[in-house]
Design a protein around this motif. Structure first.
Motif, PDB file in Angstrom:
ATOM      1  N   VAL A  13      33.801 -35.721   5.143  1.00 24.84           N
ATOM      2  CA  VAL A  13      34.947 -36.412   5.778  1.00 24.84           C
ATOM      3  C   VAL A  13      36.158 -36.136   5.414  1.00 24.84           C
ATOM      4  CG1 VAL A  13      35.771 -38.923   5.651  1.00 24.84           C
ATOM      5  CG2 VAL A  13      33.706 -38.699   6.072  1.00 24.84           C
ATOM      6  N   LYS A  70      44.222 -35.849   0.045  1.00 18.42           N
ATOM      7  CA  LYS A  70      42.956 -35.477  -0.055  1.00 18.42           C
ATOM      8  C   LYS A  70      42.553 -36.264  -1.388  1.00 18.42           C
ATOM      9  CE  LYS A  70      41.897 -33.914   2.672  1.00 18.42           C
ATOM     10  NZ  LYS A  70      42.244 -33.612   3.590  1.00 18.42           N
ATOM     11  N   SER A  97      39.135 -33.644   5.679  1.00 19.04           N
ATOM     12  CA  SER A  97      39.314 -32.471   6.269  1.00 19.04           C
ATOM     13  C   SER A  97      39.944 -31.118   5.449  1.00 19.04           C
ATOM     14  CB  SER A  97      40.161 -32.859   7.260  1.00 19.04           C
ATOM     15  OG  SER A  97      40.365 -31.798   8.166  1.00 19.04           O
ATOM     16  N   SER A 137      43.694 -32.273  16.853  1.00 17.67           N
ATOM     17  CA  SER A 137      42.504 -33.142  16.334  1.00 17.67           C
ATOM     18  C   SER A 137      41.417 -32.398  16.095  1.00 17.67           C
ATOM     19  CB  SER A 137      42.206 -34.282  17.432  1.00 17.67           C
ATOM     20  OG  SER A 137      40.989 -34.844  17.102  1.00 17.67           O
ATOM     21  N   GLN A 138      40.790 -32.330  14.919  1.00 12.44           N
ATOM     22  CA  GLN A 138      39.580 -31.704  14.504  1.00 12.44           C
ATOM     23  C   GLN A 138      38.531 -32.086  15.537  1.00 12.44           C
ATOM     24  OE1 GLN A 138      35.711 -30.988  13.490  1.00 12.44           O
ATOM     25  NE2 GLN A 138      36.641 -32.967  12.942  1.00 12.44           N
ATOM     26  N   SER A 139      38.213 -33.476  15.440  1.00 10.48           N
ATOM     27  CA  SER A 139      36.998 -33.997  16.362  1.00 10.48           C
ATOM     28  C   SER A 139      37.110 -34.023  17.619  1.00 10.48           C
ATOM     29  CB  SER A 139      36.771 -35.457  15.740  1.00 10.48           C
ATOM     30  OG  SER A 139      37.913 -36.243  16.240  1.00 10.48           O
ATOM     31  N   GLU A 159      41.772 -40.165  -0.830  1.00  8.43           N
ATOM     32  CA  GLU A 159      40.747 -40.617   0.170  1.00  8.43           C
ATOM     33  C   GLU A 159      39.563 -40.346  -0.727  1.00  8.43           C
ATOM     34  OE1 GLU A 159      40.044 -38.586   3.881  1.00  8.43           O
ATOM     35  OE2 GLU A 159      41.057 -36.642   3.038  1.00  8.43           O
ATOM     36  N   THR A 207      39.396 -38.713  18.344  1.00  2.76           N
ATOM     37  CA  THR A 207      40.251 -39.763  17.520  1.00  2.76           C
ATOM     38  C   THR A 207      40.810 -40.528  19.021  1.00  2.76           C
ATOM     39  OG1 THR A 207      40.518 -38.423  15.863  1.00  2.76           O
ATOM     40  CG2 THR A 207      42.208 -40.274  16.141  1.00  2.76           C
ATOM     41  N   THR A 255      45.160 -35.890   8.454  1.00  3.08           N
ATOM     42  CA  THR A 255      45.491 -34.610   8.054  1.00  3.08           C
ATOM     43  C   THR A 255      45.977 -33.699   9.244  1.00  3.08           C
ATOM     44  OG1 THR A 255      43.678 -34.630   6.441  1.00  3.08           O
ATOM     45  CG2 THR A 255      43.838 -32.619   7.222  1.00  3.08           C
ATOM     46  N   SER A 256      45.387 -33.886  10.293  1.00  2.00           N
ATOM     47  CA  SER A 256      45.840 -33.122  11.750  1.00  2.00           C
ATOM     48  C   SER A 256      47.530 -33.415  11.545  1.00  2.00           C
ATOM     49  CB  SER A 256      45.238 -33.724  12.829  1.00  2.00           C
ATOM     50  OG  SER A 256      43.966 -33.425  12.626  1.00  2.00           O
TER      51      SER A 256
END
Ligand code: M6R
Length: 366
Positions: free
Chosen positions: A156, A243, A158, A105-107, A246, A110, A60-61
């Motif tokens: 999970v 989306k 995003s 990156s959200q998290s 997944e 990665t 998604t990023s």
């Protein structure tokens, strides 16, 4: 903890008016006419002398990054490439010290994205991080950056991180364009005002929830979906398809609408619905003809359009109307009905939307 919602995913979709407000807080000022980002202000020389920007990301990023590419090229006149971090790290990067690598990156954890920025540093490139998790590995490794500040994302899939990333990329491209003199103060003010209005417009867009829940009844048993968009909304099509696949395990593909003629059109029949993201932008006429091509082959069309778009509402099977905003920030609105569509279809299929099979929230191994 789910704020009264049955799933984190729905909570995170529904809280986007607030998360986007948090994302822009303190960054848009003077009555919504100016944009200020610390990371740009402290490193003006880097952005004035930049040779090119390489954006590295996954999933998604990576989709948000494709939107960022178009923004930087249009608003700041900087050439941009967007790379899958996993491909970039094992390729020949040709980076120079005048390049800026933006890691999205959200998290911030990665593994491939982290490895890509380590490689960027070895070439002397400047690294700008766009992360959500404060103090994450990527945010620490980057030379500077901007947090998206959308709060913890537990689902999970995003959702609010995507809209936050696109919002930060828009503010960044405008701030850099303003610094480089490629956009006027009036244009800055116009986009800044539109960004300030996003929380309210996202709120309006979320009113589509019931209509989408109804629509999901028709489409639950479909095996394949096609998502089409053009320009700023081509990446929205990729994101909508991701989306759906997944969390509902329905096969879906996203394409730039005109690429349909180069292959996927062969798949179209009454069994394969097409979601078309078609706001009234520069490419509106072109996408109408893409919709006609789908209809001519018996395909069903769900169209995401601006309010009162008579032309498309007459030919599409189902319409989802969204408020109109400047082209560059359109994906922040148009992605929301696609998040809801994926959610409701997956719920009808009895899927575990917050923890889809085989997936982890952050991919910290290769
Ligand atoms: O934390 P990151 O943004 O670096 O994660 C990248 C991808 O793993 C992530 O965006 C993934 O594609 C999403 N969970 C999909 O919804």
């Amino acid at each position: 903890e789910k704020g009264g919602y049955p799933h984190f995913m729905l909570k995170e979709i529904m809280e986007q008016p607030a998360t986007i407000r948090d994302c822009i807080r303190g960054r848009i000022y003077d009555n919504g006419t100016k944009i200020f980002l610390n990371g740009v202000n402290h490193f003006k020389e880097k952005f004035l002398n930049v040779n090119r920007i390489v954006i590295v990301a996954c999933g998604t990023s990576w989709h948000a990054s494709l939107i960022g590419k178009r923004m930087f090229q249009e608003l700041a006149h900087i050439p941009v490439t967007v790379e899958y971090a996993s491909e970039f790290r094992y390729g020949t990067s040709l980076l120079t010290p005048n390049d800026i690598v933006i890691a999205v990156s959200q998290s911030g954890e990665t593994a491939d994205t982290l490895a890509a920025i380590k490689m960027a540093h070895e070439s002397g490139a400047f690294v700008y991080g766009i992360c959500n998790v404060i103090g994450s590995s990527i945010s620490r490794e980057a030379d500077t950056g901007t947090y998206i500040h959308v709060g913890p994302e537990i689902g999970v899939a995003s959702t609010k991180a995507f809209t936050g990333q696109v919002t930060v990329l828009a503010m960044l491209a405008v701030a850099v364009g303003n610094l480089r003199g490629t956009i006027s103060d009036a244009e800055v003010s116009q986009i800044a005002t539109a960004i300030s209005n996003l929380p309210e417009l996202i709120g309006k867009t979320l009113n589509l929830n019931e209509k989408i829940e109804d629509l999901s009844k028709i489409y639950t048993y479909v095996h394949n979906f096609l998502y089409l968009g053009r320009g700023y909304n081509y990446p929205t099509a990729l994101e909508g398809a991701l989306k759906l696949k997944e969390i509902s395990y329905i096969h879906a593909e996203g394409y730039p609408a005109a690429e349909m003629k180069h292959g996927p059109i062969a798949l179209i029949d009454e069994m394969m619905p097409t979601v078309v993201i078609a706001p009234q932008d520069d490419l509106h006429d072109k996408i109408i003809s893409n919709i006609q091509q789908v209809k001519a082959r018996g395909g069903k069309v769900i169209a995401v359009i601006n309010e009162n778009d008579r032309e498309i509402s007459q030919i599409a099977d189902d319409i989802l109307e969204i408020p109109s905003v400047p082209d560059c920030i359109s994906p922040i609105i148009s992605s929301i009905p696609l998040q809801l569509l994926a959610y409701h279809i997956a719920i009808r299929k009895g899927c575990n939307v917050d923890m889809p099979r085989n997936l982890a929230k952050s991919v910290t191994v290769e």
